[in-house]
Design an enzyme around this catalytic site. Structure first.
Site, mmCIF file in Angstrom:
data_model
loop_
_atom_site.group_PDB
_atom_site.id
_atom_site.type_symbol
_atom_site.label_atom_id
_atom_site.label_comp_id
_atom_site.label_asym_id
_atom_site.label_seq_id
_atom_site.Cartn_x
_atom_site.Cartn_y
_atom_site.Cartn_z
ATOM 1 N N GLN A 1 -1.750 -0.137 -4.350
ATOM 2 C CA GLN A 1 -2.223 -0.827 -3.160
ATOM 3 C C GLN A 1 -1.947 -2.314 -3.228
ATOM 4 O O GLN A 1 -1.637 -2.873 -4.274
ATOM 5 C CB GLN A 1 -3.720 -0.591 -2.983
ATOM 6 N N GLU B 1 -9.272 -10.338 -5.512
ATOM 7 C CA GLU B 1 -10.234 -9.680 -6.394
ATOM 8 C C GLU B 1 -9.947 -9.991 -7.858
ATOM 9 O O GLU B 1 -8.881 -10.520 -8.212
ATOM 10 C CB GLU B 1 -10.235 -8.165 -6.168
ATOM 11 N N ARG C 1 -1.985 1.017 1.248
ATOM 12 C CA ARG C 1 -1.675 1.884 0.112
ATOM 13 C C ARG C 1 -0.173 2.139 -0.014
ATOM 14 O O ARG C 1 0.547 2.148 0.983
ATOM 15 C CB ARG C 1 -2.439 3.204 0.240
#
Length: 414
Positions: A94, A131, A288
């Protein structure tokens, strides 16, 4: 401090044992992939109010955003989502969009009337999703593109093996692998990536399964190419998925406990296995690229991906005090602090900024902020408002005389 009651998501890739082992309980028998610690509307934590009732954290924050969020109120939400992530098998390959791409993509799908829960929906919200993950156990991942010449060599080996497997005949799979090697020799990572994921390519029409069958058991080849080892690991779960070929383009990263990587927008990645603390901007936008039965939008994914080979973006912990280290990735929405109290007489202090979520990961921790204190077992968590962290420092002590560790999500100091 408000104790959190947080949902565990049962995604198919989740481990059946890692979260249970952390929490010291019997496994449920079902996959337990992620414990969400935060206020994301898709699965918000609940907090206990003074009346003994529970309210979701997003609703609580909405009742007093300035008090709960402080300067972070400029984001319009708790700006981060924290997770305990337990991967028992590979997650989907992803990438995540930039803030501008997320806003544009979300607006376009909203205007088109695509339902939020539609399988073909790419953008679930208008936010980006940088992230970081910190390993709690040995943790393996794929992260960013290898140098094209490295991937080229792998595909040349595969083409040779497939030809030998067919008794010297140049099969369609062998020719396709050789063509990928040619693209990579020219530095065309974008072209190789798109060709692998093209739903009309040989890799989507049985070629991946044929390749996996041929490679399985070829120890001489496997010993000389770690990328093929990783691809075969993925193939154990997705034997006919073209994402198996995509793994050959990516860097493998093996983290030991305490090591971390951060993932900016456009970085193609996949977690393979292990338990970690993950923190991200509060978004659920995922494009994805394989190792999944879910929707793969090759055109949109290719548009947002950064194809330049880059060094693995490790996040090095910075010591900031006794038993206290901070992980500071280059994102404005969050920082992560690890506090380790080594015995009863060695507290670990930290000055936190903005709203904070603290979760225990080892031992019984006594956490204190001002006059408030509570204990956290592994997997237990509390929320602290910006008002509270501004008024007093935070401290972790061992609640049982043994070493104990707590991770705290908060806002960056700068």
């Amino acid at each position: 401090m408000l104790r959190l009651h947080s949902p565990i998501r049962d995604y198919a890739w989740g481990s059946t044992t890692l979260l249970a082992a952390l929490q010291g309980r019997e496994p449920s028998g079902a996959p337990e992939a992620e414990m969400w610690l935060g206020a994301h509307p898709a699965a918000p934590s609940e907090v206990e109010t003074g009346t003994g009732e529970r309210v979701t954290l997003d609703r609580l924050i909405a009742q007093g955003p300035e008090r709960h969020l402080g300067e972070a109120a400029r984001f319009g939400r708790l700006p981060y989502l924290m997770k305990l992530l337990a991967a028992g098998r590979p997650l989907s390959i992803q990438a995540h969009p930039t803030l501008e791409q997320a806003r544009e993509g979300f607006a376009a799908e909203e205007a088109a009337g695509t339902p939020l829960d539609a399988p073909e929906r790419n953008y679930k919200d208008d936010n980006h999703k940088p992230e970081m993950v910190v390993a709690l156990t040995p943790f393996s991942a794929l992260c960013g593109f290898r140098r094209p010449e490295e991937s080229q060599l792998t595909f040349e080996r595969i083409a040779q093996v497939m030809t030998e497997y067919a008794d010297g005949n140049a099969t369609e799979v062998a020719l396709a692998a050789r063509h990928l090697a040619v693209l990579l020799a020219d530095g065309d990572v974008t072209g190789a990536f798109a060709e692998i994921l093209d739903p009309e390519s040989i890799w989507s029409r049985g070629g991946t399964a044929e390749l996996v069958e041929a490679l399985t058991g070829m120890q001489d080849l496997i010993l000389h190419d770690d990328a093929i080892v990783t691809a075969l690991e993925a193939a154990e779960h997705f034997p006919d998925d073209p994402g198996v070929l995509v793994t050959l383009l990516l860097n493998r990263v093996d983290l030991m406990p305490g090591q971390a990587v951060h993932l900016p927008a456009g970085n193609v990645h996949a977690y393979l296995h292990g338990l970690g603390v993950e923190i991200m901007a509060a978004s659920d936008n995922v494009l994805r690229g394989g190792l999944t039965p879910k929707h793969v939008d090759v055109a949109e994914l290719t548009r947002i991906v950064t194809f330049d080979p880059l060094p693995v973006p490790y996040t090095n912990p910075e010591p900031v005090g006794q038993g206290t280290v901070r992980y500071r990735p280059p994102f404005e929405e969050f920082a992560l602090t690890q506090l380790t109290a080594e015995g009863a007489d060695a507290p670990a202090p930290a000055v936190l900024h903005g709203p904070a979520i603290a979760v225990g990961t080892k031992g019984t921790a006594e956490v204190c902020c001002g006059d408030e204190r509570t204990t956290l077992a592994p997997g237990e968590a509390v929320f602290l408002s910006a008002e509270q962290t501004a008024a007093a420092p935070f401290e972790v002590r061992s609640g049982d005389g043994e070493n104990t560790t707590v991770y705290v999500a908060s806002m960056p100091a700068d």
